[in-house]
Design a protein around this motif. Structure first.
Motif, PDB file in Angstrom:
ATOM      1  N   LEU A 259       0.826  -1.210   0.000  1.00  0.00           N
ATOM      2  CA  LEU A 259       0.000   0.000   0.000  1.00  0.00           C
ATOM      3  C   LEU A 259       0.861   1.261   0.000  1.00  0.00           C
ATOM      4  O   LEU A 259       0.497   2.271  -0.609  1.00  0.00           O
ATOM      5  N   ILE A 260       1.990   1.221   0.694  1.00  0.00           N
ATOM      6  CA  ILE A 260       2.901   2.374   0.693  1.00  0.00           C
ATOM      7  C   ILE A 260       3.433   2.633  -0.711  1.00  0.00           C
ATOM      8  O   ILE A 260       3.529   3.782  -1.158  1.00  0.00           O
ATOM      9  N   LYS A 261       3.775   1.578  -1.427  1.00  0.00           N
ATOM     10  CA  LYS A 261       4.244   1.743  -2.802  1.00  0.00           C
ATOM     11  C   LYS A 261       3.147   2.327  -3.685  1.00  0.00           C
ATOM     12  O   LYS A 261       3.413   3.153  -4.562  1.00  0.00           O
ATOM     13  N   GLY A 262       1.905   1.889  -3.444  1.00  0.00           N
ATOM     14  CA  GLY A 262       0.790   2.461  -4.202  1.00  0.00           C
ATOM     15  C   GLY A 262       0.611   3.936  -3.900  1.00  0.00           C
ATOM     16  O   GLY A 262       0.378   4.754  -4.813  1.00  0.00           O
ATOM     17  N   ALA A 263       0.729   4.307  -2.618  1.00  0.00           N
ATOM     18  CA  ALA A 263       0.606   5.714  -2.230  1.00  0.00           C
ATOM     19  C   ALA A 263       1.733   6.535  -2.832  1.00  0.00           C
ATOM     20  O   ALA A 263       1.529   7.676  -3.285  1.00  0.00           O
ATOM     21  N   ALA A 264       2.950   5.965  -2.854  1.00  0.00           N
ATOM     22  CA  ALA A 264       4.083   6.663  -3.454  1.00  0.00           C
ATOM     23  C   ALA A 264       3.851   6.870  -4.951  1.00  0.00           C
ATOM     24  O   ALA A 264       4.176   7.934  -5.509  1.00  0.00           O
ATOM     25  N   ARG A 265       3.299   5.867  -5.600  1.00  0.00           N
ATOM     26  CA  ARG A 265       3.000   5.971  -7.029  1.00  0.00           C
ATOM     27  C   ARG A 265       2.027   7.098  -7.317  1.00  0.00           C
ATOM     28  O   ARG A 265       2.233   7.904  -8.238  1.00  0.00           O
ATOM     29  N   GLU A 266       0.966   7.202  -6.502  1.00  0.00           N
ATOM     30  CA  GLU A 266      -0.081   8.192  -6.770  1.00  0.00           C
ATOM     31  C   GLU A 266       0.305   9.601  -6.331  1.00  0.00           C
ATOM     32  O   GLU A 266      -0.315  10.573  -6.771  1.00  0.00           O
ATOM     33  N   THR A 267       1.299   9.716  -5.433  1.00  0.00           N
ATOM     34  CA  THR A 267       1.707  11.053  -4.973  1.00  0.00           C
ATOM     35  C   THR A 267       3.056  11.470  -5.529  1.00  0.00           C
ATOM     36  O   THR A 267       3.540  12.568  -5.234  1.00  0.00           O
ATOM     37  N   ALA A 268       3.679  10.576  -6.319  1.00  0.00           N
ATOM     38  CA  ALA A 268       4.998  10.851  -6.899  1.00  0.00           C
ATOM     39  C   ALA A 268       6.037  11.134  -5.823  1.00  0.00           C
ATOM     40  O   ALA A 268       6.904  11.994  -5.967  1.00  0.00           O
ATOM     41  N   CYS A 269       5.948  10.390  -4.718  1.00  0.00           N
ATOM     42  CA  CYS A 269       6.896  10.528  -3.613  1.00  0.00           C
ATOM     43  C   CYS A 269       7.933   9.412  -3.721  1.00  0.00           C
ATOM     44  O   CYS A 269       7.583   8.231  -3.706  1.00  0.00           O
ATOM     45  N   ALA A 270       9.205   9.798  -3.790  1.00  0.00           N
ATOM     46  CA  ALA A 270      10.258   8.807  -3.976  1.00  0.00           C
ATOM     47  C   ALA A 270      10.726   8.193  -2.668  1.00  0.00           C
ATOM     48  O   ALA A 270      11.317   7.101  -2.662  1.00  0.00           O
TER      49      ALA A 270
END
Length: 870
Positions: A259-270
């Motif tokens: 889920l963290i990877k999904g959130a990073a994907r949608e917020t463009a957070c590296a």
């Protein structure tokens, strides 16, 4: 070992020990208004622990979905910033209902942890309540835990039984000593063992709590032994997964990493370690499962908690720079991760995403509204923002504190965080007081259950087994007293599942009559007949005839059965996303709330009515059968929102509908007679409400409508079938006449205006006219002023008219005079004297007033007022 394997091994281990695997209950505690959410595994077994419910098994195991984000158990503010706080989590548990107790519970736990999961024994430390010598001895002598790793925990919170090792759900209710199992993460992590000064560190982490439930604590703090000692255990899936996956933080386990990877994907957070990503990952689980269980974002109760959780996630998305809707897109990631374990999530995924997307769109409006309030507060004091204002923004308007703090920092404004904390503490205290666990606080009953025979009979000879007046048990009641009567056997249905309780009479042959106005449940299987004794005396132990009001019951069951058919029809017409969100079935109507995001069209309403009435005409038999919940769902039965289902359920087949329902119903669909929807509207975001009537009520409605149509047709001298055409013709004729009247009024005003030309005064070369016209509306008044301006050339004019006690004023000023006199100033001069005000362009303005008594004088003063300005 991934989380799914951990969950599966837990359940199968206890199944091998004779436990019945029980499905997770809803996050909304069934028939329990004392809890905001299901916050532990024992909630669905509460009545069993209190001896008020029996199950077909004495051992159970579950993986229970839980939420702690409101009321006493509220971890919201810690989520994302600690290693183990969550709003939503899964509680693995095993339960004994008077079967085994401390010895077996401890042995089971040790075997699972050290043999099945393979944890090193020297990594485990246990605690017991300081007075629980029995549990201590089992750990030491039978399990073999060294004494230095068995820690007694006493009452260290200033009150009796106020110990970390004396478990209580709330201030009242089930409780007892407990034994906790801790995992040692190693000396390289700061912290000490439980009970030490450094116990709040992260080295020793509690992974399992074994509660030995022995008591029920009343409101006076007195402990009453439960009918049978029970066991209630809870082990957080996330915590044990962290241990078994060799990570320290729960956010490092497989579920959260996905889920963290999904959130990073949608917020463009590296940065995958960013706390905001953890918040978003936690909150998508909680928000999604709340919506699955029927909660919709709102401004109160459970809906408010869901809104806060969702907006907190959105705020963290904003902090990462994502200002567009993104949160709803993570539902697909969650379904991928947890949809197999919880099929209801997979089934509702599309609807969950839709609800969250709508909430994200509303959040933009909240930001705008909150900024206006914040700007107004800072306009009064540009250096400080008080805590109450910050909390009001947070609590009332959903404006996050961290956003308020960011804005204050940008403007060098001091934020009163202490004042905010004080307001927050007060709110939490209020929430705790409202969320106390009070089981059967109004009426204490310890007798036999009520046997309900009302599916087959409406009349029965019964025995009075308890009487209550004002909540107090009595041995007899007398004529004139209001009371609650409990019978051993009853045909009266007690309110449940949206169906109202039966009314009727309890009577004997020797002039005893108790008028039953309502039937409610005192406990899960104990019915209370509420009413007043009109004749005679009733005593405990007395035999009495229970007679349900058959006509009332008949109309109620028509409405209830129609509700099932309507639910099925709504899904056919509007889509499979339609799900019940509440209902009320009584003698007059059925009221049905359901999920849908748009008003029903007239055609959709007609289709639903047609489908239901076709089912009625088919006159199919209604059939009910009892089966296991899992079998019922496998065979297509629909479970309804807000209902509490046991392991065995009653499945009702009526027409093409199959639902779980314990209510009373017609024998055949034809008994419903007639179905008609009478109202449809929205009651919350994404929730619609339909009201419908059946049987004689529906027939009466149709007859009343027919009479009104006939009366209207007679008044218009038309046949009923020609009524629409005649009404349209009449409306057209009325519009034409209105135009003629308006033209005549305009002509009348023009004639009056022409007569006024000669009365115009000459003031410094400007024609001045102030007059009142009779029976002229505003439009005609304005046209007359324009006409007079053309006639008088260089001029200043103000005309008035009085209709229905209200003054209309219009002022006009020729272009060559507007540098000296403004029409708006002139009309205001007159309007203020007749109780009004107005304005407009320099050359034309209008106003109104409510006091015509001073109009003549006001118009007379115009000449002097203009003389000073021209």
């Amino acid at each position: 070992m991934n989380s799914s394997e951990i969950r599966d091994k837990f359940l199968k281990f206890f199944e091998s020990k004779g436990h019945h695997i029980v499905r997770s209950s809803s996050l909304i505690p069934g028939n329990d208004p004392t809890l905001l959410f299901t916050n532990s595994g024992m909630v669905q077994f509460k009545d069993v622990f209190l001896g008020q419910d029996n199950r077909a098994y004495s051992r159970a195991t579950t993986s229970q979905r839980c939420v702690r984000a409101g009321g006493k158990h509220n971890d919201l503010e810690n989520v994302g910033y600690t290693a183990r706080h969550h709003t939503f989590f899964e509680m693995l548990g095993n339960f004994s209902f008077g079967d085994y107790f401390k010895r077996d519970a401890i042995h089971f736990a040790w075997e699972l942890l050290t043999v099945v999961y393979g944890l090193p024994k020297d990594k485990l430390t246990v605690t017991v309540y300081q007075e629980d010598d029995e549990a201590y001895a089992i750990w030491q002598n039978e399990i073999g835990v060294p004494v230095e790793r068995i820690i007694r925990i006493g009452d260290n919170k200033g009150a009796r039984y106020a110990s970390d090792n004396f478990w209580q759900m709330a201030d009242t209710g089930p409780c007892g000593p407990c034994s906790e199992i801790f995992y040692d993460h190693g000396a390289d992590i700061w912290g000490g063992p439980p009970g030490s000064p450094d116990e709040n560190g992260d080295r020793f982490i509690e992974i399992w709590n074994l509660v030995f439930m022995q008591f029920n604590k009343d409101e006076q703090g007195v402990l009453h032994p439960l009918p049978k000692p029970c066991v209630d255990t809870g082990m957080g899936l996330e915590r044990i997964a962290a241990v078994l996956q060799h990570v320290h933080s729960n956010y490092e386990i497989d579920i959260f990493q996905s889920l963290i990877k999904g959130a990073a994907r949608e917020t463009a957070c590296a940065d995958l370690g960013n706390n905001s990503l953890k918040v978003i990952a936690d909150h998508i689980r909680c928000a999604s499962f709340l919506i699955v269980d029927g909660i919709i974002p709102g401004n109160e109760g459970r809906g408010y908690v869901l809104r806060r959780i969702t907006r907190r996630a959105l705020r963290h998305g904003h902090k990462l720079g994502q200002t567009k809707p993104f949160f709803y897109k993570l539902v697909a990631d969650l379904v991928q991760e947890m949809g197999t374990a919880y099929p209801e999530l997979a089934e509702a995924g599309e609807r969950v995403a839709q609800v969250l997307k709508q909430e994200e769109e509303r959040f933009g409006e909240t930001l705008e509204h909150g900024m206006k309030i914040l700007e107004a507060a800072l306009a009064k004091d540009s250096k400080n923002l008080d805590g109450n204002t910050a909390f009001s923004l947070y609590d009332t308007y959903g404006f996050p504190l961290d956003l308020t703090a960011d804005i204050c920092r940008e403007r060098n404004v001091v934020l009163d965080e202490a004042g905010f904390d004080a307001a927050m503490a007060h709110q939490k205290q209020t929430a705790r007081a409202a969320g106390k666990f009070k089981m059967a606080a109004a009426i204490e009953y310890n007798g036999d259950k009520t046997k309900f025979i009302g599916y087959e009979q409406l009349n029965h000879e019964s025995k009075v087994i308890a009487l209550y007046v004002d909540g107090t048990a009595v041995q007899q009641i007398h004529a004139g007293q209001q009371a609650i009567v409990v019978l051993d056997v009853t045909p009266f249905y007690a309110e449940s599942g949206g169906q109202c309780g039966d009314s009727g009479v309890l009577q004997t042959s020797d002039h005893v009559s108790f008028e039953v106005s309502d039937t409610q449940k005192i406990q899960a299987d104990v019915f209370g007949h509420h009413g007043v004794l009109s004749l005679g005396v009733i005593a405990v132990g007395q035999s009495i005839t229970a007679q349900v009001a058959s006509a009332v019951r008949a109309q109620t069951v028509r409405n209830h059965s129609a509700t099932h058919l309507m639910h099925k029809a709504l899904r056919e017409v509007l889509g499979a996303h339609v799900a019940q969100k509440g209902s009320l079935v009584d003698v007059e109507k059925t009221r049905f709330d359901f999920s849908h995001n748009a008003p029903m069209t007239k055609d959709e309403i007609r289709q639903v009515e047609l489908i239901v009435n076709r089912e009625i005409l088919a006159n199919a038999p209604a059939q009910a059968q009892v089966m296991s919940f899992d079998d019922a769902v496998k065979h297509g039965a629909m479970a309804l929102f807000g209902e509490k289902y046991g392991d065995e359920v009653r499945v009702l087949d009526i027409g093409s509908s199959r639902e779980l329902c314990g209510g009373t119903h017609v024998s055949r669909t034809g008994d419903i007679g007639l179905f008609k929807i009478v109202a449809e509207g929205g009651i919350a975001a994404g929730i619609r409400r339909v009201e419908a009537v059946t049987g004689e009520v529906a027939l009466g409605l149709m007859q009343d409508l027919d009479s009104r149509v006939s009366e209207a047709a007679a008044a218009l001298k038309a046949q009923p079938e020609d009524l629409t055409t005649r009404i349209l013709q009449s409306l057209e004729s009325m519009k034409s006449l209105e135009k003629e009247v308006a033209a005549l009024k305009s002509k009348l005003a023009a004639n009056q205006g022409d007569a006024l030309v000669a009365r115009a005064l000459d003031i410094k070369g400007v024609k001045v006219l102030a007059a009142s016209l009779d029976d002229v509306d505003g439009t005609a008044l304005r046209d007359t002023v324009l006409r007079l301006k053309d006639q008088l050339k260089s001029s200043v004019i103000v005309l008035a008219s009085v209709q229905d006690g209200k003054v209309s004023l219009v002022a006009g000023v020729s272009a060559d005079c507007t540098s000296k006199v403004k029409a708006g100033d002139l009309v205001n001069f007159v309007a203020q004297q007749v109780g009004g005000k107005g304005g407009g362009r320099p050359d034309m303005a209008q106003a109104g007033g409510t006091d015509p008594t001073n109009l003549s004088k006001a118009l007379g003063d115009v000449a002097d007022w203009l003389t000073q300005r021209l």
